[in-house]
Every structure is written in structure tokens, then in C-alpha cells.
Write a protein that holds these residues in place. Sequence first.
Motif, PDB file in Angstrom:
ATOM      1  N   PRO A  14      -6.368  -7.906 -12.963  1.00 24.27           N
ATOM      2  CA  PRO A  14      -5.341  -6.888 -13.222  1.00 24.27           C
ATOM      3  C   PRO A  14      -5.100  -5.934 -12.047  1.00 24.27           C
ATOM      4  O   PRO A  14      -3.994  -5.455 -11.851  1.00 24.27           O
ATOM      5  CB  PRO A  14      -5.892  -6.121 -14.425  1.00 24.27           C
ATOM      6  CG  PRO A  14      -6.853  -7.042 -15.071  1.00 24.27           C
ATOM      7  CD  PRO A  14      -7.430  -7.889 -13.968  1.00 24.27           C
ATOM      8  N   GLU A  15      -6.107  -5.698 -11.230  1.00 25.22           N
ATOM      9  CA  GLU A  15      -5.982  -4.696 -10.175  1.00 25.22           C
ATOM     10  C   GLU A  15      -5.660  -5.266  -8.794  1.00 25.22           C
ATOM     11  O   GLU A  15      -5.478  -4.511  -7.839  1.00 25.22           O
ATOM     12  CB  GLU A  15      -7.263  -3.861 -10.085  1.00 25.22           C
ATOM     13  CG  GLU A  15      -8.510  -4.635  -9.725  1.00 25.22           C
ATOM     14  CD  GLU A  15      -9.171  -5.357 -10.897  1.00 25.22           C
ATOM     15  OE1 GLU A  15     -10.072  -6.145 -10.629  1.00 25.22           O
ATOM     16  OE2 GLU A  15      -8.793  -5.144 -12.061  1.00 25.22           O
ATOM     17  N   VAL A  16      -5.553  -6.569  -8.649  1.00 24.38           N
ATOM     18  CA  VAL A  16      -5.395  -7.149  -7.316  1.00 24.38           C
ATOM     19  C   VAL A  16      -4.097  -6.722  -6.642  1.00 24.38           C
ATOM     20  O   VAL A  16      -4.077  -6.421  -5.447  1.00 24.38           O
ATOM     21  CB  VAL A  16      -5.555  -8.686  -7.346  1.00 24.38           C
ATOM     22  CG1 VAL A  16      -4.373  -9.360  -8.019  1.00 24.38           C
ATOM     23  CG2 VAL A  16      -5.737  -9.218  -5.939  1.00 24.38           C
ATOM     24  N   LEU A  17      -2.990  -6.663  -7.364  1.00 28.69           N
ATOM     25  CA  LEU A  17      -1.727  -6.251  -6.741  1.00 28.69           C
ATOM     26  C   LEU A  17      -1.784  -4.805  -6.267  1.00 28.69           C
ATOM     27  O   LEU A  17      -1.286  -4.472  -5.190  1.00 28.69           O
ATOM     28  CB  LEU A  17      -0.565  -6.444  -7.704  1.00 28.69           C
ATOM     29  CG  LEU A  17      -0.196  -7.893  -8.007  1.00 28.69           C
ATOM     30  CD1 LEU A  17       0.917  -7.948  -9.045  1.00 28.69           C
ATOM     31  CD2 LEU A  17       0.194  -8.624  -6.757  1.00 28.69           C
ATOM     32  N   GLU A  18      -2.396  -3.954  -7.056  1.00 28.33           N
ATOM     33  CA  GLU A  18      -2.546  -2.552  -6.655  1.00 28.33           C
ATOM     34  C   GLU A  18      -3.357  -2.435  -5.368  1.00 28.33           C
ATOM     35  O   GLU A  18      -3.005  -1.672  -4.467  1.00 28.33           O
ATOM     36  CB  GLU A  18      -3.224  -1.766  -7.770  1.00 28.33           C
ATOM     37  CG  GLU A  18      -3.403  -0.304  -7.451  1.00 28.33           C
ATOM     38  CD  GLU A  18      -4.094   0.451  -8.574  1.00 28.33           C
ATOM     39  OE1 GLU A  18      -4.550   1.574  -8.305  1.00 28.33           O
ATOM     40  OE2 GLU A  18      -4.191  -0.073  -9.695  1.00 28.33           O
ATOM     41  N   ARG A  19      -4.423  -3.213  -5.255  1.00 29.79           N
ATOM     42  CA  ARG A  19      -5.255  -3.179  -4.048  1.00 29.79           C
ATOM     43  C   ARG A  19      -4.482  -3.660  -2.826  1.00 29.79           C
ATOM     44  O   ARG A  19      -4.568  -3.058  -1.753  1.00 29.79           O
ATOM     45  CB  ARG A  19      -6.506  -4.027  -4.245  1.00 29.79           C
ATOM     46  CG  ARG A  19      -7.498  -3.420  -5.184  1.00 29.79           C
ATOM     47  CD  ARG A  19      -8.702  -4.304  -5.356  1.00 29.79           C
ATOM     48  NE  ARG A  19      -9.633  -3.679  -6.277  1.00 29.79           N
ATOM     49  CZ  ARG A  19     -10.546  -4.337  -6.958  1.00 29.79           C
ATOM     50  NH1 ARG A  19     -10.660  -5.651  -6.823  1.00 29.79           N
ATOM     51  NH2 ARG A  19     -11.362  -3.699  -7.779  1.00 29.79           N
ATOM     52  N   VAL A  20      -3.740  -4.741  -2.972  1.00 30.18           N
ATOM     53  CA  VAL A  20      -2.954  -5.275  -1.856  1.00 30.18           C
ATOM     54  C   VAL A  20      -1.915  -4.250  -1.406  1.00 30.18           C
ATOM     55  O   VAL A  20      -1.753  -3.998  -0.208  1.00 30.18           O
ATOM     56  CB  VAL A  20      -2.291  -6.611  -2.251  1.00 30.18           C
ATOM     57  CG1 VAL A  20      -1.247  -7.035  -1.223  1.00 30.18           C
ATOM     58  CG2 VAL A  20      -3.353  -7.699  -2.424  1.00 30.18           C
ATOM     59  N   LEU A  21      -1.223  -3.641  -2.349  1.00 30.49           N
ATOM     60  CA  LEU A  21      -0.203  -2.652  -2.003  1.00 30.49           C
ATOM     61  C   LEU A  21      -0.816  -1.416  -1.343  1.00 30.49           C
ATOM     62  O   LEU A  21      -0.255  -0.869  -0.391  1.00 30.49           O
ATOM     63  CB  LEU A  21       0.585  -2.256  -3.247  1.00 30.49           C
ATOM     64  CG  LEU A  21       1.440  -3.367  -3.856  1.00 30.49           C
ATOM     65  CD1 LEU A  21       2.044  -2.896  -5.175  1.00 30.49           C
ATOM     66  CD2 LEU A  21       2.501  -3.827  -2.898  1.00 30.49           C
ATOM     67  N   GLY A  28      -0.037   1.232   7.362  1.00 33.64           N
ATOM     68  CA  GLY A  28       1.216   1.592   8.002  1.00 33.64           C
ATOM     69  C   GLY A  28       2.286   0.517   7.983  1.00 33.64           C
ATOM     70  O   GLY A  28       3.161   0.506   8.844  1.00 33.64           O
ATOM     71  N   PHE A  29       2.222  -0.383   6.998  1.00 32.67           N
ATOM     72  CA  PHE A  29       3.223  -1.444   6.882  1.00 32.67           C
ATOM     73  C   PHE A  29       4.115  -1.164   5.686  1.00 32.67           C
ATOM     74  O   PHE A  29       3.660  -0.660   4.670  1.00 32.67           O
ATOM     75  CB  PHE A  29       2.556  -2.811   6.714  1.00 32.67           C
ATOM     76  CG  PHE A  29       1.904  -3.298   7.969  1.00 32.67           C
ATOM     77  CD1 PHE A  29       2.543  -4.205   8.789  1.00 32.67           C
ATOM     78  CD2 PHE A  29       0.649  -2.838   8.339  1.00 32.67           C
ATOM     79  CE1 PHE A  29       1.952  -4.646   9.954  1.00 32.67           C
ATOM     80  CE2 PHE A  29       0.054  -3.273   9.506  1.00 32.67           C
ATOM     81  CZ  PHE A  29       0.701  -4.181  10.316  1.00 32.67           C
ATOM     82  N   LEU A  49       4.262 -12.102   1.066  1.00 36.96           N
ATOM     83  CA  LEU A  49       4.743 -10.793   1.491  1.00 36.96           C
ATOM     84  C   LEU A  49       5.487 -10.894   2.802  1.00 36.96           C
ATOM     85  O   LEU A  49       5.086 -11.645   3.698  1.00 36.96           O
ATOM     86  CB  LEU A  49       3.571  -9.831   1.702  1.00 36.96           C
ATOM     87  CG  LEU A  49       2.899  -9.244   0.476  1.00 36.96           C
ATOM     88  CD1 LEU A  49       1.638  -8.512   0.873  1.00 36.96           C
ATOM     89  CD2 LEU A  49       3.840  -8.305  -0.223  1.00 36.96           C
ATOM     90  N   THR A  50       6.554 -10.140   2.912  1.00 37.24           N
ATOM     91  CA  THR A  50       7.219  -9.906   4.190  1.00 37.24           C
ATOM     92  C   THR A  50       7.141  -8.406   4.428  1.00 37.24           C
ATOM     93  O   THR A  50       7.568  -7.611   3.580  1.00 37.24           O
ATOM     94  CB  THR A  50       8.685 -10.373   4.159  1.00 37.24           C
ATOM     95  OG1 THR A  50       8.704 -11.774   3.858  1.00 37.24           O
ATOM     96  CG2 THR A  50       9.366 -10.131   5.490  1.00 37.24           C
ATOM     97  N   VAL A  51       6.535  -8.041   5.545  1.00 44.27           N
ATOM     98  CA  VAL A  51       6.317  -6.634   5.870  1.00 44.27           C
ATOM     99  C   VAL A  51       6.883  -6.348   7.252  1.00 44.27           C
ATOM    100  O   VAL A  51       7.111  -7.267   8.045  1.00 44.27           O
ATOM    101  CB  VAL A  51       4.811  -6.268   5.838  1.00 44.27           C
ATOM    102  CG1 VAL A  51       4.233  -6.465   4.455  1.00 44.27           C
ATOM    103  CG2 VAL A  51       4.021  -7.079   6.854  1.00 44.27           C
ATOM    104  N   TYR A  52       7.098  -5.068   7.537  1.00 41.37           N
ATOM    105  CA  TYR A  52       7.496  -4.703   8.887  1.00 41.37           C
ATOM    106  C   TYR A  52       6.788  -3.434   9.322  1.00 41.37           C
ATOM    107  O   TYR A  52       6.444  -2.573   8.510  1.00 41.37           O
ATOM    108  CB  TYR A  52       9.010  -4.604   9.054  1.00 41.37           C
ATOM    109  CG  TYR A  52       9.706  -3.597   8.169  1.00 41.37           C
ATOM    110  CD1 TYR A  52       9.951  -2.309   8.616  1.00 41.37           C
ATOM    111  CD2 TYR A  52      10.129  -3.945   6.897  1.00 41.37           C
ATOM    112  CE1 TYR A  52      10.602  -1.393   7.814  1.00 41.37           C
ATOM    113  CE2 TYR A  52      10.781  -3.040   6.089  1.00 41.37           C
ATOM    114  CZ  TYR A  52      11.011  -1.769   6.549  1.00 41.37           C
ATOM    115  OH  TYR A  52      11.651  -0.869   5.747  1.00 41.37           O
ATOM    116  N   SER A  53       6.532  -3.372  10.641  1.00 43.85           N
ATOM    117  CA  SER A  53       5.843  -2.242  11.247  1.00 43.85           C
ATOM    118  C   SER A  53       5.812  -2.449  12.759  1.00 43.85           C
ATOM    119  O   SER A  53       6.005  -3.562  13.240  1.00 43.85           O
ATOM    120  CB  SER A  53       4.407  -2.143  10.725  1.00 43.85           C
ATOM    121  OG  SER A  53       3.730  -1.074  11.344  1.00 43.85           O
TER     122      SER A  53
END
Length: 85
Positions: A14-21, A28-29, A49-53
Motif C-alpha cells: 500500500p505504501e510503495v507509491l508514496e515512497r517512490v513519490l 529534486g525531480f 515514470l518520466t521525470v525532468y530535472s
Amino acid sequence: MNQHSFAMQTRATPEVLERVLRVTRHRGFQIQSMQVDEIDNRQALRIRLTVYSERPISLLLNQLNKLIDVAQINELCTDQQQKWA
């Protein structure tokens, strides 16, 4: 800004998405897109995920690899390479 895409496989807790975010934000992404699919009879998740930084993607990937629920991470593409792995 550099854009990076990667896929990761995690346990379906249940908590994995919260940890990743949280790790993504703390490093800083900013997330541009996110896709989550259940795999292995709902025992695991595949997160894309697609991230930018401006920061190097290795800063984020190294920290995500340390999360207990993360089994595997594969970098897919960066905006500089424009080549899919």
C-alpha cells in the motif's frame, strides 16, 4: 531541463507509491507522467515514470534502488539520447 524515463518493478504494498513519490520529490525531480500496472497476480507493480530535472538521473535511481520494496529499475530513455533501450 533533462527528461528521463525509467521503469521499475516493486512489491505491491500500500505504501510503495508514496515512497517512490517522496524520494522523487526530495531528490529534486518533477514527474511528467506515471503509469502503474499490476503484474504477477497482483503481487508486484510495474511503475513507469518520466521525470525532468537539471540534476543527474543517477541521484534519483540510486535512492530508489535503496527502497525495500523496489526489485528492479531500468532506465528507458533520456531526452539527450533519444534512444530507447
